[in-house]
Scaffold this active site. Structure first.
Site, short mmCIF file in Angstrom:
data_model
loop_
_atom_site.label_atom_id
_atom_site.label_comp_id
_atom_site.label_asym_id
_atom_site.label_seq_id
_atom_site.Cartn_x
_atom_site.Cartn_y
_atom_site.Cartn_z
N SER A 87 0.88 -1.17 0.00
CA SER A 87 0.00 0.00 0.00
C SER A 87 0.92 1.23 0.00
CB SER A 87 -0.90 0.00 1.24
OG SER A 87 -1.85 -1.03 1.15
N LYS A 123 -6.22 3.04 -3.24
CA LYS A 123 -6.12 2.32 -1.97
C LYS A 123 -6.03 3.32 -0.81
CE LYS A 123 -5.05 -0.75 1.16
NZ LYS A 123 -5.24 -2.14 1.47
#
Lengths: 303, 303, 303, 303
Positions: free
Chosen positions: B102, B177
């Protein structure tokens, strides 16, 4: 409880379908509305069920066991209490006023105190579910007040409410409703900020929503309002921004009164106040996204 | 595409089950991990599928068609590129690095530029779905980068991902994300503020949640995290607050770079930064609610 | 130090009077400006002091002991470094580049690192005092970098600066300047909010300011900008809102890099970003008050 | 106006020196205080000027032309009105109550309305200048109410006030005081954020303050409070954080009532509420900086 006599004051977008459910129970419903023609038409239409049109709040309340009010704001209800035509002039000891307005706890407590002096019960009982829920008789009713009072009027509330939730003392029904709507307001705005950012970074907002709605960032706003109303640019007018602004303001006020530091609620209250001023009285609550778009120079639409 | 050779770097809580899915395809998977014993144990366990343990990132990457990285932050990946043992020393022209971290778009763009100089492709491909999604092979994969590159590696991603979404150019997978997680962070905090307010006003938070979760204020946070983890005081440690803080920070930075006024995202970034500092590195993300409780003098538990 | 040869790049509103002070010292000043005519006119005007006009940054820098740059943003300076006409092509080992731009620490560090490879010193040295301070030679100069480097160029800085303050390592001059300007931005906005509130409550803002300016709520904004520029509706254009927005953004970024929770700075950055977008590139920084007035439906003027 | 008879209720840190100035005018001052011994000692000490000690608010008010109240909050004043010993029991038609409490406009309006029913005038008249100003008789008095009423009592106010400012209708004195203090609160916090950021970036906060205090970011907070109380770590207890929190809350409430979007005031109200809760009732207002230090992991002290 004998078959109660019910009065309904406030035949707006939500109130009218609520009253329709009450009419069907043959409770000898009396209706009153500021714009009288709406009440007389309603009474005519439901005459077979014994519905009558009261020409004053006092007349509607006279002899009623339960008086239901449903207005935009608490001060509307407060302003109907006094004077020879007012609700107080009609209400008898032992009756109950159920206020389905999305009100504020402070005003509800003031109204309740005045009624209590006359031996009249009070419940704040705002509803959620919107016009569809009102039409389907599937509203959620958030009730603040004495539980014995609630039990007394529960059959009446069940005419339009599928889920009747006792939240606590007077004002807590208002508080729960206001907090729910403040959450809606925050999620609408937060999703708008997020999608404006992604749109500006070159992502199709429909693609982003598709991901978010299967992931941890999803909310009622992202799952329903953005796909149906924002991406499509439909923005139907179902619930006024002015009223959502009012609700966020109530939640913010309750938090202040409780001395709860609440930076997101308070900042959201400011943002909605500014948006409401900018977009006017008639804008729908989802149109707040248009203001975010204007502030950010983006358009959140399907590519 | 011939049967690709795949390398996997980063056998953490999410990476390990992802690698397990890749192992099953008999791709001759090579694994590398900073703490080497985890990689050697993994290779031993999956030896029947031809999984081998690489002692350096370079060794893992050498001859691989696809190198997958999965680390806490982008700078972890960047730090593995250089030196004689680095990924760049092993990667061959035509290979692709898929970063499932991420990550942040700026670092992803820097890494992609360095790889492009060597004829190596790059995708930022963070995943959502958590440990359960990784174990079930049902992750959502948000992909930023060239669509031709994505098509080339799609079969590999499908080993662990159920939904593969092409978001746009390099960095957009990271951005989507980060925004999703920022929404999660905002909704966690907003719901905590709302429930702290109602708790203080005398409402049972379980009752309030019950209403909110059938009304317009609901979110993934209110529907899942609060009932299961907060009201119960369970607070299991599944995803570190430190990482959610990092994600909100990335979303906030993307918004700034895009010049998108975003008061709620930016304020949330500050609140999480402060909470992260106050609660430490090991706290779970939902424990941020404990910090709200401390600031507000409330406890959000079932009565 | 022998009589240094000085080059000055960037003859804007602040740079021109700064260069004038340098010209008077007979340092054989060379000047360069993107719009060349300004530099040639300046050189002609100050020819008696040996001032010459350089046609490229490289020509200005060639043989100079000290090169001073003064531009709107750091990236302007960075963009002048490279190429056959760039500053790097002219700078000799042992020279010093003093950047008086209100810059950002990250870019300053990048520039400094590139210069260091060539044996060239660097100081970030933004100034405060505005056009009047520049004309009077009474600027405050906030210096980041090596103190030995500062001592070497101090006589040059003293030509236009009354107060030369060494703040710390490279980037700290920029940071101090950005924080100062962020405070200005916050105080402008906070005072506007306060006066909008009081105006709406029926108080003459001139009366309110009179009280505040003898009380604890006073600031440079309330004591100077509001009485002279807002109440009078003069709003002279002395310092662009676009630049103050940039400065608040730098302060916000430094706070984020330092992991300092700073809700007021970050929120102010958002408010200025939105105001800048709404008011455009030419608006003066004090005109941000007009945007507050628009958001609040007030006018802060003497009655 | 004949020589007025004056009563003074509330001999706190500010009230006592104010009453001392009134005593000197030989107005036959009566004093009352909740902790009676303070009032009796005061009366004894100033007996030569005819000062007497009243044992109840009613006794103090009886026959007085002007009753001055000076308490922490408006509700203190409101709670003294009723009952046989209350102020209302003593006040005669034609008298004036001057409330020097830093009060809130809503309560002031309620008190004024109750007094008006009895033919008693009311002014909200909070003061600024602190203990030093009260001792020197140089307070600024912010007056809300009727200007004729103000003129009637002006000689009394001039005993302790150097600057008497008529702000507008009832409640505007409170509003101006609250906004001034909200500005103080914002500037304290903004400067703390800025200095925490710079300290963390390696700048000596004393150096930063030295620059800021000759530049555009300066405020009363940066020029006086930080050098004298923060850098020195002295933090003398002169004005309680609890009271400043209350004042910011009043300003925030006035802004909300006026429907003035005011994100900085509202966010500051939240920050002070949280700081007040964290630091307790006895902390000085400048100690809020210690809370910023805790949140940011810094110490703002001279190196």
């Amino acid at each position: 409880m004998h078959m109660p006599i019910v009065a309904f004051l406030g035949l707006g977008a939500i109130g009218t379908p609520m009253a329709r459910h009450l009419a069907r129970v043959d409770w000898g419903l009396r209706v009153w509305n500021r714009t009288a023609v709406r009440a007389s038409e309603f009474a005519t239409k439901h005459a077979a069920h014994g519905v009558t049109h009261a020409t004053t709040p006092a007349a509607a309340a006279r002899g009623a066991d339960v008086v239901i009010t449903c207005f935009p704001v608490s001060s509307d209800v407060e302003s109907l209490l006094d004077g020879p035509d007012g609700v107080l002039a009609g209400l008898a000891r032992g009756a109950t006023l159920v206020d389905c307005t999305s009100g504020d706890p402070a005003t509800s407590k003031r109204i309740a105190a005045r009624l209590a002096e006359r031996g009249v019960g009070y419940l704040d009982a705002p509803v959620s579910g919107g016009v569809l829920g009102a039409e389907g008789g599937t509203l959620t009713v958030m009730v603040g007040g004495d539980s014995a009072t609630l039990e007394k009027v529960r059959p009446v509330l069940e005419a339009f409410g599928k889920k009747i939730v006792h939240c606590g003392a007077i004002g807590t029904g208002d508080a729960v409703k206001a907090v729910n709507n403040a959450l809606l307001a925050m999620h609408l705005w937060s999703t708008a900020e997020g999608l404006a950012t992604l749109t500006s970074a070159g992502v199709d907002p429909a693609v982003a929503l598709d991901v978010i709605n299967t992931s941890s960032g999803r909310s009622n706003a992202s799952m329903n309002l953005f796909p149906e109303r924002v991406l499509t640019r439909a923005f139907p007018r179902t619930f006024r921004l002015a009223l959502l602004d009012k609700d966020v303001g109530i939640a913010a006020q309750v938090a202040r009164e409780q001395r709860i530091p609440s930076p997101l609620i308070q900042l959201t209250a400011e943002l909605y106040q500014a948006a409401h001023r900018a977009l006017g009285e008639e804008a729908d609550h989802v149109e707040v996204v248009k203001w975010v778009e204007q502030l950010t120079g983006t358009v959140i639409e399907k590519r």
